[in-house]
Design a protein around this motif. Structure first.
Motif, mmCIF file in Angstrom:
data_model
loop_
_atom_site.group_PDB
_atom_site.id
_atom_site.type_symbol
_atom_site.label_atom_id
_atom_site.label_comp_id
_atom_site.label_asym_id
_atom_site.label_seq_id
_atom_site.Cartn_x
_atom_site.Cartn_y
_atom_site.Cartn_z
ATOM 1 N N CYS A 7 37.753 0.962 81.922
ATOM 2 C CA CYS A 7 37.037 0.017 82.761
ATOM 3 C C CYS A 7 37.399 0.266 84.217
ATOM 4 O O CYS A 7 38.342 0.972 84.520
ATOM 5 N N GLU A 8 36.642 -0.315 85.086
ATOM 6 C CA GLU A 8 36.912 -0.215 86.508
ATOM 7 C C GLU A 8 38.029 -1.182 86.875
ATOM 8 O O GLU A 8 37.819 -2.371 87.052
ATOM 9 N N LYS A 9 39.244 -0.645 86.940
ATOM 10 C CA LYS A 9 40.397 -1.518 87.057
ATOM 11 C C LYS A 9 40.406 -2.324 88.345
ATOM 12 O O LYS A 9 40.922 -3.433 88.409
ATOM 13 N N ALA A 10 39.811 -1.766 89.368
ATOM 14 C CA ALA A 10 39.859 -2.447 90.662
ATOM 15 C C ALA A 10 39.098 -3.776 90.647
ATOM 16 O O ALA A 10 39.403 -4.673 91.413
ATOM 17 N N HIS A 11 38.111 -3.876 89.795
ATOM 18 C CA HIS A 11 37.280 -5.073 89.802
ATOM 19 C C HIS A 11 37.395 -5.878 88.519
ATOM 20 O O HIS A 11 36.465 -6.562 88.112
ATOM 21 N N THR A 12 38.507 -5.781 87.857
ATOM 22 C CA THR A 12 38.677 -6.558 86.639
ATOM 23 C C THR A 12 39.813 -7.552 86.788
ATOM 24 O O THR A 12 40.844 -7.254 87.387
ATOM 25 N N ASN A 13 39.589 -8.733 86.219
ATOM 26 C CA ASN A 13 40.651 -9.728 86.178
ATOM 27 C C ASN A 13 41.660 -9.337 85.115
ATOM 28 O O ASN A 13 41.329 -8.689 84.133
ATOM 29 N N LYS A 14 42.878 -9.773 85.326
ATOM 30 C CA LYS A 14 43.909 -9.561 84.321
ATOM 31 C C LYS A 14 44.652 -10.866 84.126
ATOM 32 O O LYS A 14 44.484 -11.804 84.879
ATOM 33 N N TRP A 37 31.755 -3.432 73.164
ATOM 34 C CA TRP A 37 32.729 -4.129 74.004
ATOM 35 C C TRP A 37 32.757 -3.569 75.410
ATOM 36 O O TRP A 37 33.052 -4.289 76.362
ATOM 37 N N ARG A 38 32.470 -2.321 75.539
ATOM 38 C CA ARG A 38 32.541 -1.705 76.859
ATOM 39 C C ARG A 38 31.502 -2.292 77.809
ATOM 40 O O ARG A 38 31.771 -2.525 78.978
ATOM 41 N N SER A 39 30.340 -2.528 77.263
ATOM 42 C CA SER A 39 29.273 -3.042 78.126
ATOM 43 C C SER A 39 29.224 -4.571 78.146
ATOM 44 O O SER A 39 28.537 -5.159 78.968
ATOM 45 N N LEU A 40 29.953 -5.177 77.224
ATOM 46 C CA LEU A 40 29.893 -6.635 77.113
ATOM 47 C C LEU A 40 30.282 -7.382 78.389
ATOM 48 O O LEU A 40 29.577 -8.311 78.786
ATOM 49 N N GLY A 50 36.535 -4.386 78.692
ATOM 50 C CA GLY A 50 35.966 -4.590 77.367
ATOM 51 C C GLY A 50 37.023 -4.806 76.298
ATOM 52 O O GLY A 50 36.878 -5.629 75.402
ATOM 53 N N LYS A 51 38.092 -4.062 76.442
ATOM 54 C CA LYS A 51 39.181 -4.205 75.483
ATOM 55 C C LYS A 51 39.772 -5.598 75.544
ATOM 56 O O LYS A 51 40.137 -6.183 74.534
ATOM 57 N N SER A 52 39.867 -6.100 76.759
ATOM 58 C CA SER A 52 40.426 -7.432 76.946
ATOM 59 C C SER A 52 39.529 -8.488 76.290
ATOM 60 O O SER A 52 40.016 -9.423 75.653
#
Length: 264
Positions: A7-14, A37-40, A50-52
């Motif tokens: 995934c695009e790590k820069a724009h993902t919440n964690k 899941w990747r596109s979800l 997506g994994k998250s």
DNA sequence: AACTCGGTCAACCGCTCCCGC
DNA sequence: TGCGGGAGCGGTTGACCGAGT
């Protein structure tokens, strides 16, 4: 080279999920079902990997999850299955409807390990803790040599594991059998684990909420590749029978005459 | 009341497997 | 047949919380 990131790590919440994120995920899956899941995340308007999303759904949001404490019976089932399968949490979870692999893994590490140690049993080997002469071959499916981990035969045909009558070639002496009985002490759960041949089926090719339920996962054939690391040539079905609840073979195995070759 | 410590568990990471091209 | 991508799995991390001091 190298793999592209999932995934695009820069724009993902964690980190922890918010109620709003949960609701978005639930709403999306309710409408579109599981899978992709990747596109979800993008489709659901979530800034998550997506994994998250998958993990959150499987471990926390799935409607068929059983929350709350583990029962004594569940404890014993987990211990039994772990002694057979090792740290194959997803397989163990498949035998406990409503429980997730993550939940069982955590529960094992926080509760059951201590419980076994207090009983004088090594939680990894399921052998008495004070046993000095550690053989490299112990239980049929001890982590070091059960077929789901390091021991990966190129091909299996059919396997029968009967915990109460293990036919391990390395478990031959009366003494060893006695030790095994002692380590099982009050656990009188009848746990016959059978691995037999099954027709090839595509692995969760069209994931749906129902196809991922624990019960359906039990009925689902597990390919030998899943079990042994991808080098085998035939799909294999796991039929688990224990506790007197599930004495019947799954449909796939019933259709197969190839069955019950002693193993381990 | 403040601090420490240990237990718990949700979530992440990295790896492997499998499928489709 | 080989490669790339998606999905799944197991190990690990870290935030949170309650008990103890």
């Amino acid at each position: 080279m190298g793999r592209s990131p999932c995934c695009e790590k820069a724009h993902t919440n964690k980190g922890a999920w918010t109620k709003e994120e949960d609701q978005r995920l639930i709403d999306h899956i309710r409408i579109h079902g599981e899978g992709c899941w990747r596109s979800l995340p993008k489709a659901a308007g979530l800034f998550r990997c997506g994994k998250s999303c998958r993990l959150r759904w499987i471990n926390y949001l799935r409607p068929d999850l059983k929350r709350g404490n583990f029962t004594e019976e569940e404890d014993e089932i987990i211990i039994k299955l772990h002694s057979l399968l090792g740290n194959k949490w997803s397989l163990i979870a498949g035998r406990l409807p409503g429980r997730t692999d993550n939940e069982i893994k955590n529960y094992w590490n926080t509760h059951i390990k201590r419980k076994l140690i207090s009983r004088g049993i090594d939680p990894q080997t399921h052998r008495p803790l004070n046993e000095k002469n550690h053989h490299h071959h112990h239980r049929c499916f001890h982590r070091q040599n059960h077929p789901y981990s390091s021991f990966r035969p190129k091909k299996i045909e059919s396997i029968t594991l009967e915990e109460n009558n293990c036919t391990s070639s390395s478990m031959t002496t009366d003494e060893e059998q006695q030790q095994k009985r002692e380590s099982n002490h009050d656990q009188d759960i009848n746990l016959d684990l059978t691995i037999g041949l099954a027709p090839a089926t595509k692995r969760e090719s069209t994931p749906t909420s129902s196809s991922n339920s624990a019960e359906s996962r039990l009925q689902q054939p597990v390919s030998s590749s899943q079990l042994y690391g991808g080098e085998s040539t035939r799909p294999v079905c796991l039929c688990w029978q224990f506790g007197g609840e599930r004495r019947e073979m799954c449909r796939d195995c019933q259709n197969q005459s190839l069955y019950h070759r002693s193993y381990c």
